[in-house]
Design an enzyme around this catalytic site. Structure first.
Site, short mmCIF file in Angstrom:
data_model
loop_
_atom_site.label_atom_id
_atom_site.label_comp_id
_atom_site.label_asym_id
_atom_site.label_seq_id
_atom_site.Cartn_x
_atom_site.Cartn_y
_atom_site.Cartn_z
CG ASP A 202 -2.06 0.99 1.10
OD1 ASP A 202 -2.40 1.38 -0.03
OD2 ASP A 202 -2.61 1.39 2.14
CG ASP A 219 -0.37 1.22 7.70
OD1 ASP A 219 -0.43 0.06 8.16
OD2 ASP A 219 -1.37 1.86 7.33
#
Length: 325
Positions: A202, A219
Site C-alpha cells: 500500500d 504501515d
C-alpha cells in the site's frame, strides 16, 4: 445504519493508556488519535520523552500468524538498515500484545512529511527505499499472508458491492456490466506476474515519511506476496507521457541501486489500478458498520457517488483495451 457497539467504540483514551502502561511504560499525557480507519492508531510519548505509535488491530481482520509475519518482516528490514519502524518487543521477544480483547503493537515514531511526486530527488529516494525493501523481501516468502490474486480479489470486491444496499437498480445493472467487462478484459490481457515477493502492498504518499530526500516506510498492514510493481505504480502520477516517463525513470534508477526491476511488470499497472478502484469502494461498504466510516465518508450513501464510480470504472475499462494496430 451503524452499530454503536462496534468493538472500536470501546477503545477510549483510558483503555489505550492502560494497554500501553500494562507493558511497563508510563504515559504522562493523553494519546493523540491519528487519521486511520482500518485500525486505530495513536501517537503518544512516555516519561523518557520517546515518541511511539500504538496500533490497535481491527478485530477479526488478520490472524495472529499474519500479524506476526508483518512484524517479523519489519525486523528483517530494520536489521538490513531499511528505513522502517520495527515493532517494540518485550523482554520475552513478544511484539503482538493483548489488552481487553484488543491486539496491539508499539512502534517508534517515524517523523517527517510526505514526498513530492514532482520532485526528482524525492522520486529517486522513494525508489531507493522500495528497492532496498524488495531486496530483503525476495529472500523468502510469507506463509500466512495473502498472495495478490487478481481474479479472486476482484470477485470478492464486486460481490461485496453488489450485496450492499447502496446501488439503485440501474446502478446495480451498470456496475455489474462494467465489472464483468473489466474482468473479461483482464482475463484477455492475462495475469502472469514474473515473480511474487514480499511487498509493502500500500505504497501511497501517506505511508512514506521523511525529509531532506530521505524517506521511510510506515504501515505494513497490507503487506503480501505480489509483483514488485505493486509498490511502484502509485508513485507514477504524471498525466502527460513525458512527466510519467520522468517519474518512472527516477524511481527505477533509485530502485536499481539495490535490485533489478523487471520492466515486463509495467504491463500490470492498469490491471492493478482497476483492482484498487474496485476494492476501495468494496472496503467502504464492508466497513460501514464501523461508526468512523459514515462520519468520514458520508458520500458513500449518495447516488451521485456510485454514478461517478461507475464512470471511473468505464474509463478504466477503456484503458485496458489493446492498442489499435
Amino acid at each position: 445504519m451503524t452499530d454503536s457497539l462496534h468493538p472500536f467504540a470501546r477503545l477510549d483514551p483510558s483503555r489505550v493508556v492502560a494497554a500501553v502502561e500494562s507493558l511497563g511504560f508510563w504515559l504522562p499525557g493523553e494519546p493523540f488519535a491519528l487519521n486511520s480507519y482500518e485500525n486505530r492508531v495513536f501517537m503518544l510519548h512516555d516519561d523518557e520523552r520517546r515518541r511511539w505509535i500504538a496500533k490497535f488491530y481491527r478485530p477479526g481482520r488478520w490472524s495472529n500468524e499474519q500479524i506476526q509475519e508483518e512484524h517479523d518482516f519489519l525486523d528483517e528490514l530494520a536489521a538490513a538498515d531499511v528505513a522502517v519502524a520495527a515493532p517494540w518487543r518485550d523482554d520475552g521477544g513478544v511484539s503482538l500484545h493483548d489488552a481487553e480483547g484488543f491486539r496491539f503493537a508499539l512502534y517508534p515514531q517515524i517523523s517527517g512529511q510526505a514526498p513530492e511526486l514532482d520532485n526528482p530527488a524525492h522520486l529517486f529516494a522513494l525508489g531507493e527505499v522500495i528497492g532496498a525493501m524488495h531486496a530483503v523481501g525476495e529472500q523468502q516468502g510469507f506463509s500466512h499472508r495473502r498472495r495478490l490474486d487478481l481474479d479472486e480479489m476482484l470477485s470478492e470486491a464486486c460481490e461485496a458491492v453488489l450485496a450492499s444496499p447502496w446501488l439503485e437498480r440501474r446502478q446495480r445493472q451498470a456496475y455489474r456490466q462494467v465489472t464483468d467487462e473489466l474482468q473479461r478484459a483482464l482475463a484477455d490481457r492475462g495475469w502472469a506476474p514474473q515473480a511474487n515477493i514480499r511487498v509493502h502492498g500500500d505504497c501511497h504518499l501517506g505511508n512514506m515519511l521523511g525529509r531532506d530526500d530521505t524517506f521511510g516506510l510506515v504501515d505494513f498492514d497490507d503487506c503480501l506476496m505480489a509483483p514488485a510493481v505493486q509498490d511502484i505504480w502509485m508513485l507514477l502520477s504524471g498525466q502527460q507521457s513525458d512527466e510519467w516517463q520522468m517519474q518512472l525513470s527516477e524511481v527505477i534508477e533509485g530502485y536499481e541501486q539495490h535490485r533489478e526491476f523487471d520492466r515486463r511488470e509495467l504491463a500490470l499497472i492498469e490491471p492493478l489500478r482497476a483492482l484498487r478502484l474496485i476494492r476501495h469502494s468494496a472496503w467502504l461498504v464492508a466497513r460501514w458498520a464501523d461508526p468512523a466510516f459514515p462520519m468520514a465518508f458520508p458520500w458513500l450513501a449518495e447516488s451521485r457517488y456510485w454514478d461517478q464510480h461507475i464512470r471511473q470504472l468505464e474509463q478504466q475499462r477503456r484503458w485496458l483495451d489493446p492498442p489499435m494496430p
